[in-house]
Each structure stands twice: as C-alpha cells, then as structure tokens.
Design a protein around this motif. Structure first.
Motif, PDB file in Angstrom:
ATOM      1  N   ILE A   1      -6.472  12.912   8.223  1.00 23.15           N
ATOM      2  CA  ILE A   1      -6.455  11.443   8.383  1.00 23.15           C
ATOM      3  C   ILE A   1      -7.192  10.800   7.207  1.00 23.15           C
ATOM      4  CG2 ILE A   1      -7.366   9.535   9.804  1.00 23.15           C
ATOM      5  CD1 ILE A   1      -7.043  11.441  12.240  1.00 23.15           C
TER       6      ILE A   1
ATOM      7  N   GLU B   1      -8.571   0.323   5.111  1.00 21.44           N
ATOM      8  CA  GLU B   1      -9.026  -0.130   6.440  1.00 21.44           C
ATOM      9  C   GLU B   1     -10.317  -0.946   6.281  1.00 21.44           C
ATOM     10  OE1 GLU B   1      -7.278   0.061   9.048  1.00 21.44           O
ATOM     11  OE2 GLU B   1      -8.485   0.320  10.828  1.00 21.44           O
TER      12      GLU B   1
ATOM     13  N   THR C   1      -1.180   7.299   1.601  1.00 24.30           N
ATOM     14  CA  THR C   1      -0.756   8.272   2.609  1.00 24.30           C
ATOM     15  C   THR C   1       0.282   7.667   3.558  1.00 24.30           C
ATOM     16  OG1 THR C   1      -3.044   9.062   2.581  1.00 24.30           O
ATOM     17  CG2 THR C   1      -1.657   9.867   4.373  1.00 24.30           C
TER      18      THR C   1
ATOM     19  N   LYS D   1      -8.183  -6.923   4.203  1.00 16.83           N
ATOM     20  CA  LYS D   1      -6.918  -7.182   4.903  1.00 16.83           C
ATOM     21  C   LYS D   1      -6.750  -8.683   5.167  1.00 16.83           C
ATOM     22  CE  LYS D   1      -6.246  -2.748   7.417  1.00 16.83           C
ATOM     23  NZ  LYS D   1      -5.201  -2.002   6.732  1.00 16.83           N
TER      24      LYS D   1
ATOM     25  N   GLY E   1       1.699   4.363   3.530  1.00 17.78           N
ATOM     26  CA  GLY E   1       2.725   3.482   2.964  1.00 17.78           C
ATOM     27  C   GLY E   1       3.934   4.257   2.481  1.00 17.78           C
TER      28      GLY E   1
ATOM     29  N   ILE F   1       5.007  -1.727  -2.395  1.00 16.35           N
ATOM     30  CA  ILE F   1       4.096  -2.496  -3.258  1.00 16.35           C
ATOM     31  C   ILE F   1       2.724  -1.824  -3.295  1.00 16.35           C
ATOM     32  CG2 ILE F   1       2.997  -4.771  -3.567  1.00 16.35           C
ATOM     33  CD1 ILE F   1       5.288  -5.804  -1.595  1.00 16.35           C
ATOM     34  N   ASP F   2       2.166  -1.658  -4.471  1.00 19.36           N
ATOM     35  CA  ASP F   2       0.777  -1.207  -4.596  1.00 19.36           C
ATOM     36  C   ASP F   2       0.243  -1.825  -5.877  1.00 19.36           C
ATOM     37  OD1 ASP F   2      -0.831   1.459  -3.196  1.00 19.36           O
ATOM     38  OD2 ASP F   2      -1.663   0.615  -5.043  1.00 19.36           O
TER      39      ASP F   2
ATOM     40  N   VAL G   1     -11.318   6.967   6.451  1.00 18.95           N
ATOM     41  CA  VAL G   1     -10.568   6.219   7.469  1.00 18.95           C
ATOM     42  C   VAL G   1     -11.232   6.449   8.845  1.00 18.95           C
ATOM     43  CG1 VAL G   1      -8.315   5.963   8.625  1.00 18.95           C
ATOM     44  CG2 VAL G   1      -8.394   6.343   6.153  1.00 18.95           C
TER      45      VAL G   1
ATOM     46  N   ASN H   1      -0.465  -1.937   9.716  1.00 19.61           N
ATOM     47  CA  ASN H   1      -0.511  -0.541  10.169  1.00 19.61           C
ATOM     48  C   ASN H   1      -1.957  -0.128  10.463  1.00 19.61           C
ATOM     49  OD1 ASN H   1       0.644   2.160  10.515  1.00 19.61           O
ATOM     50  ND2 ASN H   1      -0.422   2.682   8.628  1.00 19.61           N
TER      51      ASN H   1
ATOM     52  N   GLY I   1       0.869  -1.180   0.000  1.00 16.17           N
ATOM     53  CA  GLY I   1       0.000   0.000   0.000  1.00 16.17           C
ATOM     54  C   GLY I   1       0.899   1.221   0.000  1.00 16.17           C
ATOM     55  N   ALA I   2       0.830   2.001  -1.096  1.00 13.91           N
ATOM     56  CA  ALA I   2       1.748   3.159  -1.217  1.00 13.91           C
ATOM     57  C   ALA I   2       0.987   4.472  -1.106  1.00 13.91           C
ATOM     58  CB  ALA I   2       2.492   3.085  -2.553  1.00 13.91           C
TER      59      ALA I   2
ATOM     60  N   ASN J   1       0.556   9.683  11.359  1.00 13.74           N
ATOM     61  CA  ASN J   1       0.614  10.481  10.129  1.00 13.74           C
ATOM     62  C   ASN J   1       0.961  11.942  10.457  1.00 13.74           C
ATOM     63  OD1 ASN J   1       0.110  11.423   7.542  1.00 13.74           O
ATOM     64  ND2 ASN J   1      -2.103  11.208   7.671  1.00 13.74           N
TER      65      ASN J   1
ATOM     66  N   LYS K   1      -7.084  13.978   0.791  1.00 13.36           N
ATOM     67  CA  LYS K   1      -6.811  13.090  -0.363  1.00 13.36           C
ATOM     68  C   LYS K   1      -7.760  13.332  -1.529  1.00 13.36           C
ATOM     69  CE  LYS K   1      -8.142   9.223   2.181  1.00 13.36           C
ATOM     70  NZ  LYS K   1      -8.139   7.837   2.523  1.00 13.36           N
TER      71      LYS K   1
ATOM     72  N   HIS L   1       1.416   0.474  14.350  1.00 18.66           N
ATOM     73  CA  HIS L   1       0.541   1.594  13.974  1.00 18.66           C
ATOM     74  C   HIS L   1       1.363   2.889  13.986  1.00 18.66           C
ATOM     75  CE1 HIS L   1      -3.136   4.249  15.163  1.00 18.66           C
ATOM     76  NE2 HIS L   1      -2.885   4.325  13.875  1.00 18.66           N
TER      77      HIS L   1
HETATM   78  P1  NAI Z   1      -4.732   5.187   1.336  1.00 18.04           P
HETATM   79  O1  NAI Z   1      -6.103   5.003   0.792  1.00 18.04           O
HETATM   80  O2  NAI Z   1      -4.046   6.495   1.222  1.00 18.04           O
HETATM   81  O3  NAI Z   1      -3.742   4.082   0.705  1.00 18.04           O
HETATM   82  C1  NAI Z   1      -4.076   2.724   0.592  1.00 18.04           C
HETATM   83  C2  NAI Z   1      -3.309   2.161  -0.591  1.00 18.04           C
HETATM   84  O4  NAI Z   1      -3.426   0.735  -0.597  1.00 18.04           O
HETATM   85  C3  NAI Z   1      -3.824   2.658  -1.947  1.00 18.04           C
HETATM   86  O5  NAI Z   1      -2.732   3.213  -2.656  1.00 18.04           O
HETATM   87  C4  NAI Z   1      -4.348   1.382  -2.646  1.00 18.04           C
HETATM   88  O6  NAI Z   1      -4.097   1.390  -4.055  1.00 18.04           O
HETATM   89  C5  NAI Z   1      -3.525   0.315  -1.962  1.00 18.04           C
HETATM   90  N1  NAI Z   1      -4.143  -1.010  -1.927  1.00 18.04           N
HETATM   91  C6  NAI Z   1      -5.394  -1.326  -1.564  1.00 18.04           C
HETATM   92  N2  NAI Z   1      -5.558  -2.661  -1.599  1.00 18.04           N
HETATM   93  C7  NAI Z   1      -4.373  -3.201  -1.977  1.00 18.04           C
HETATM   94  C8  NAI Z   1      -3.894  -4.522  -2.181  1.00 18.04           C
HETATM   95  N3  NAI Z   1      -4.682  -5.583  -1.975  1.00 18.04           N
HETATM   96  N4  NAI Z   1      -2.594  -4.693  -2.563  1.00 18.04           N
HETATM   97  C9  NAI Z   1      -1.779  -3.632  -2.736  1.00 18.04           C
HETATM   98  N5  NAI Z   1      -2.182  -2.357  -2.552  1.00 18.04           N
HETATM   99  C10 NAI Z   1      -3.453  -2.147  -2.177  1.00 18.04           C
HETATM  100  O7  NAI Z   1      -4.834   4.722   2.871  1.00 18.04           O
HETATM  101  P2  NAI Z   1      -3.953   5.207   4.132  1.00 18.04           P
HETATM  102  O8  NAI Z   1      -4.548   6.423   4.730  1.00 18.04           O
HETATM  103  O9  NAI Z   1      -2.507   5.178   3.755  1.00 18.04           O
HETATM  104  O10 NAI Z   1      -4.262   4.030   5.171  1.00 18.04           O
HETATM  105  C11 NAI Z   1      -3.641   2.758   5.062  1.00 18.04           C
HETATM  106  C12 NAI Z   1      -3.758   2.038   6.391  1.00 18.04           C
HETATM  107  O11 NAI Z   1      -3.098   2.821   7.394  1.00 18.04           O
HETATM  108  C13 NAI Z   1      -5.202   1.839   6.873  1.00 18.04           C
HETATM  109  O12 NAI Z   1      -5.280   0.605   7.539  1.00 18.04           O
HETATM  110  C14 NAI Z   1      -5.397   3.003   7.838  1.00 18.04           C
HETATM  111  O13 NAI Z   1      -6.363   2.736   8.808  1.00 18.04           O
HETATM  112  C15 NAI Z   1      -3.999   3.090   8.467  1.00 18.04           C
HETATM  113  N6  NAI Z   1      -3.641   4.378   9.052  1.00 18.04           N
HETATM  114  C16 NAI Z   1      -3.999   5.551   8.430  1.00 18.04           C
HETATM  115  C17 NAI Z   1      -3.643   6.770   9.006  1.00 18.04           C
HETATM  116  C18 NAI Z   1      -3.980   8.061   8.321  1.00 18.04           C
HETATM  117  O14 NAI Z   1      -3.795   9.116   8.953  1.00 18.04           O
HETATM  118  N7  NAI Z   1      -4.454   8.039   7.095  1.00 18.04           N
HETATM  119  C19 NAI Z   1      -2.893   6.840  10.280  1.00 18.04           C
HETATM  120  C20 NAI Z   1      -2.495   5.549  10.784  1.00 18.04           C
HETATM  121  C21 NAI Z   1      -2.890   4.371  10.206  1.00 18.04           C
END
Ligand code: NAI
Length: 298
Positions: free
Chosen positions: A237, A94, A14, A99, A16, A33-34, A241, A119, A11-12, A145, A276, A142
């Motif tokens: 955030i 999420e 916010t 997951k 990743g 990886i994304d 999410v 995470n 997941g690349a 951000n 975003k 965890h």
């Molecule tokens: P995001 O939506 O910005 O990024 C998620 C990425 O995962 C997307 O680029 C998507 O293309 C990719 N993706 C989805 N399914 C996939 C798969 N099966 N294989 C490969 N890539 C895949 O989400 P964000 O905000 O980065 O959140 C990611 C995780 O981090 C969530 O579990 C969230 O709860 C957690 N988190 C988020 C925070 C925030 O402030 N946004 C803070 C702390 C944790």
C-alpha cells in the motif's frame, strides 16, 4: 443520469495508472494527468506491461493492446487534461490541504455537470466537496490496489452528494466489471477503518518484539488464510499512505486505539516507504522475491 464517456485521472502513481488502465480497457477515453512527465511515461509503461500480462493469461486479446493504449492521453497540464472529461478521478497524495487545493481548481475549470471523484483512502469527501461550487457532484470512488485485479470499489457519499451522482458512479463501476459498495463519509469509511488497525497492530506486535517480520506475516497467511501478510501488505500500500490514513482515523475519532505505531512513524521518516521505495519491512530489489529488510530496527 450523466453519460460518462471521457475520464480524467489526476495522479499517475500506484493507483492512477491502474484506474486509467481499467477505464481504457473497458472502452473509455482517458486523460492521465500528473505534474511529472517522467511519472506519466513510467505509468504508460506499467500499463503496457500489465496489459501484456493480461493477454498472456488470456484475459484480453493481444491485438486489443494498441487500441487500449491509444485511448490514453498523457498530460502534465491540468487544464489540458480535464477539458473533455465527464468525470474526474483524483488520485494524488493523501494530504487534505493538497487535495483541497486541487478540488478548488477543479471547481473553477470543469463544466458544471462534470463529476469530481476522489480515490482517497480516508479523507473526508464532505470537506473536499465544501471547497467546490458543486458539492452535489463530489463523491468518493475508492479503488483497491492493484486496480486491474481487484473487483471492488468503495463508493463514498459526502453529506451533499446527490443521488444522481451516486447512481451514475455506481452504474459506471459495474460497466468496468467491478462491484460498488456504498459507505458513508466517516473517517476511514469501511475498508480502511477495518484494515488499518490490523496493519498497525501487526507493526506494534513487531515493535514490541513479540514476533519477527516473517513470523507475523506467516501467522496471518497460514493461520487466517490472508493472501498476503499485514506487513507485506503495508509495504504494498505504501507505509506513508498507511501513516496518513491512521492519522486521519486518530484525528477523526480522537481515540488512542488508532495512534500510529512509533515504528511506522520512524520508518516513514527514514524513507522506508515499502515497494515504491524498494524497501520497507521487506527489500524489493527483485519485486517477485522480496526478502526481509535487516535494517528495520526496533
Ligand atoms: P503515489 O504517491 O503512488 O502517486 C501520487 C501521484 O500524484 C504522484 O505521481 C504525484 O506526482 C502526483 N501528484 C501529486 N500532486 C499532484 C498534483 N497536484 N497534480 C497532479 N499530480 C499530482 O500515490 P498512490 O498510492 O497512487 O495514492 C494516490 C491516492 O490513492 C491517495 O489518496 C491514496 O490514499 C489513495 N489510495 C492508495 C492505495 C494504495 O494502495 N496505494 C489504495 C487506495 C487508495
């Protein structure tokens, strides 16, 4: 204790890209990886921009940037990316089922001693561990951000995480200049169990017409010395999410105090996701100068 040298981040988005940035900065090899190539390319651009900003602030040397960037490889195929990983950190959407599906695949294709970390902001580590053949190697890591700036990592042990896995991850957290704080695996762990009800209450206060967007944020900034108001923080955030986390708290504790505000639900349904999507409680056409979003209708 496991020797961790190579990290795969799945997941690349916010989080990743921030996680990949920090590990590369501290000398680890990183596979990012994304499933979407465009997101991978954008992530590398964001990392370069953030490294340049760190160099301007004299936190790193500009000469180090090419070396840091070259230690990150980009992959759109899961198998390719995780092949040499000692630790996999999952940072995809999420969603419990999505997951679980990923952890099932990771259990099949990673080496027996590869640690699998999530995470996740709130999803049960124990449930993710149960779909794998090595629940003792599954743990929550965890990050906060924005990852390069925030110094805390909440380390969540599932019911079956081994002490060795916990020790390895906590010592690794120190190696990347961050402090690990341990939490047990209950909904929202510590950070979001406390933060999300505050954000939800701020949204509910707006929904009931008690204050304006600027007013609510100004009170928490000026009155409580929060660096950012709760509505702007929610945008930062990601409103989707925030909604997912509140649903986990609501379902997990069966307590109506965690029910997401109907305004939050409507905003997510209408595509207002925060920074975003360039629009949430504020508009982010110029991210440095957000302005109140006049289309947030109560
Ligand atoms: P995001 O939506 O910005 O990024 C998620 C990425 O995962 C997307 O680029 C998507 O293309 C990719 N993706 C989805 N399914 C996939 C798969 N099966 N294989 C490969 N890539 C895949 O989400 P964000 O905000 O980065 O959140 C990611 C995780 O981090 C969530 O579990 C969230 O709860 C957690 N988190 C988020 C925070 C925030 O402030 N946004 C803070 C702390 C944790």
């Amino acid at each position: 204790m496991n020797q961790i040298k190579h990290i795969a981040v799945i997941g690349a988005g916010t989080m990743g890209n921030g996680i990949a940035h920090v590990f590369a900065q501290y000398g680890f090899k990183v596979s990012l990886i994304d499933r979407e190539k465009s997101i991978l390319n954008k992530a590398l651009e964001v990392i370069e921009k953030n490294l340049t900003r760190q160099a301007e602030k004299k936190q790193i040397k500009s000469a180090e940037i090419p070396q840091i960037l070259s230690s990150i490889s980009l992959h759109s195929k899961l198998e390719e990316g995780i092949v040499h990983a000692d630790l996999v950190i999952e940072a995809i959407i999420e969603d419990l089922e999505v997951k679980k599906q990923l952890f099932r695949s990771l259990s099949e294709i990673t080496a027996a001693d590869t640690i699998l970390a999530s995470n996740t902001s709130s999803i049960s580590i124990t449930q993710l561990a149960q779909v794998t053949s090595k629940p003792e190697k599954v743990i929550g890591m965890h990050f906060m951000n924005p990852v390069p700036l925030m110094t805390l990592v909440e380390v969540i042990s599932g019911q079956n995480s081994s002490q060795e896995t916990i020790d390895t991850v906590e010592s690794l957290t120190q190696k990347i200049g961050k402090t690990a704080v341990h939490a047990k695996d209950y909904p929202g762990f510590i950070a979001n169990r406390i933060l999300m009800p505050m954000i939800n209450e701020a949204i509910e206060t707006l929904f009931q017409g008690i204050g304006s967007i600027e007013g609510i944020d100004a009170i928490m900034k000026g009155g409580m010395r929060h660096p950012m108001g709760p509505l702007q923080l929610a945008d930062f955030i990601g409103l989707d999410v925030c909604l997912s986390i509140l649903n986990v708290l609501y379902d997990g504790f069966k307590n109506p105090k965690y029910a997401p505000s109907p305004l939050l639900v409507n905003m997510v349904n209408s595509g207002l996701l925060g920074v975003k999507s360039k629009a949430g409680f504020y508009l982010y056409e110029d991210p440095k100068n957000p302005i109140v979003n006049p289309s947030v209708k109560i």
